[in-house]
Design a protein around this motif. Sequence first.
Motif, PDB file in Angstrom:
ATOM      1  N   ASP A 120       0.783  -1.128  -0.014  1.00 25.21           N
ATOM      2  CA  ASP A 120       0.036  -0.017  -0.038  1.00 25.21           C
ATOM      3  C   ASP A 120       0.894   1.318   0.011  1.00 25.21           C
ATOM      4  O   ASP A 120       1.730   1.416   0.967  1.00 25.21           O
ATOM      5  CB  ASP A 120      -0.797   0.158   1.205  1.00 25.21           C
ATOM      6  CG  ASP A 120      -1.840   1.401   1.308  1.00 25.21           C
ATOM      7  OD1 ASP A 120      -1.768   1.846   0.463  1.00 25.21           O
ATOM      8  OD2 ASP A 120      -2.161   1.416   2.359  1.00 25.21           O
ATOM      9  N   THR A 121       0.817   2.208  -1.032  1.00 25.74           N
ATOM     10  CA  THR A 121       1.659   3.323  -1.160  1.00 25.74           C
ATOM     11  C   THR A 121       1.017   4.688  -1.011  1.00 25.74           C
ATOM     12  O   THR A 121       1.368   5.675  -1.061  1.00 25.74           O
ATOM     13  CB  THR A 121       2.645   3.193  -2.476  1.00 25.74           C
ATOM     14  OG1 THR A 121       1.331   3.437  -3.594  1.00 25.74           O
ATOM     15  CG2 THR A 121       3.255   1.982  -2.836  1.00 25.74           C
TER      16      THR A 121
ATOM     17  N   LEU B 262       4.686  -1.346 -11.234  1.00 26.32           N
ATOM     18  CA  LEU B 262       4.181  -0.270 -10.304  1.00 26.32           C
ATOM     19  C   LEU B 262       3.462   0.524 -10.681  1.00 26.32           C
ATOM     20  O   LEU B 262       2.501   0.935 -10.048  1.00 26.32           O
ATOM     21  CB  LEU B 262       5.548  -0.182  -9.298  1.00 26.32           C
ATOM     22  CG  LEU B 262       6.246  -0.958  -8.470  1.00 26.32           C
ATOM     23  CD1 LEU B 262       7.266  -0.125  -7.634  1.00 26.32           C
ATOM     24  CD2 LEU B 262       5.362  -1.620  -7.589  1.00 26.32           C
TER      25      LEU B 262
ATOM     26  N   LYS C 187       0.548   2.262  -8.127  1.00 22.34           N
ATOM     27  CA  LYS C 187       1.696   2.247  -6.910  1.00 22.34           C
ATOM     28  C   LYS C 187       2.596   3.709  -6.843  1.00 22.34           C
ATOM     29  O   LYS C 187       2.821   4.493  -5.770  1.00 22.34           O
ATOM     30  CB  LYS C 187       2.500   1.418  -6.650  1.00 22.34           C
ATOM     31  CG  LYS C 187       1.911  -0.002  -6.461  1.00 22.34           C
ATOM     32  CD  LYS C 187       0.674   0.114  -5.355  1.00 22.34           C
ATOM     33  CE  LYS C 187      -0.118  -1.270  -5.507  1.00 22.34           C
ATOM     34  NZ  LYS C 187      -1.183  -1.162  -4.322  1.00 22.34           N
TER      35      LYS C 187
END
Length: 307
Positions: free
Chosen positions: A199-200, A224, A229
């Motif tokens: 989780d970004t 990503l 992300k």
Amino acid sequence: MILPNRLRAGDTVGVIAPASHPNQEYLEKALPFLQEELGLNVQLGKYVSEKNGYLAGTDEERLEDLHDMFKNPDIAGIICAGGGYGTSRISSEINFDLIRDNPKIFWGYSDITYLHTAFRQKANLVTFHGPMLSSDIGKEDFDTLSREMFQQLFEPTSLTYDEGISPLTVLSEGEATGEIVGGNLSLLVTSIGTEYEIDTAEKMLLIEDIGEEPYRVDSFLNQLRQAGKLHDAAGIIVGDFSKAEPKEQDAAIPLSKVLEHYFADLHKPVLSGFKIGHCFPHFAVPLGATASLSSHSKSLHITPGVK
């Protein structure tokens, strides 16, 4: 986030090998650092010397060592012997209630990234991305700064990284603050699509890796990006990418150009050049703590990881 209790001289730390079989010679050479320099007692996991192909024992054995160390009230912290591969294989069987109810220092990097992410997102535990026993501490070139990073475990310490440590390159301008997450880039990519997916959102994303050519780093960053992300992150800390030289120079794109392609237009702080990862010095950081990244001052500030 849950901060683990600080260490004190005379405390006992557990040593486990939750991934690949650690080099036993380097492991033995590393133990005096914990015992004599840090003043700690050491308890080796029951299966830390086991070997099962490319794994340090069976999944059941490695999981047992992990659970036993969190369960044991006499163990104040857990240091991983090494990385390699294997932590993702045991993640679905981890008792996260046990970890949440018995928070303690957990230290490692590389393949341990999978556990860092799982512990943070499933048990709210702050963990430490730092050099390991057989991979780093037991080697002759283990340096002074890397040694000093362990002091943050004994006293709540705010960390600052600036160009006094290494040159930093601004890939995208900005300033941001958020919880620092991440670690080994290839491990972060393998988490996508699982219940441990990184989780970004509004987080400071740390990435590093070893032995990956630019085209491989390109593919990881593309994954990503397409998973959202990079867009979701508040800022990005680009750590060390050692042994990343392309084998075919005439058909290569330099790693610097790959990083520029993915980060230059993000409109958030992105800096590269941090000596965090498979390198010396290895600047150890508490994942889950709050970090502030600035392109203007070329600095990273991180709040303490223990209480």
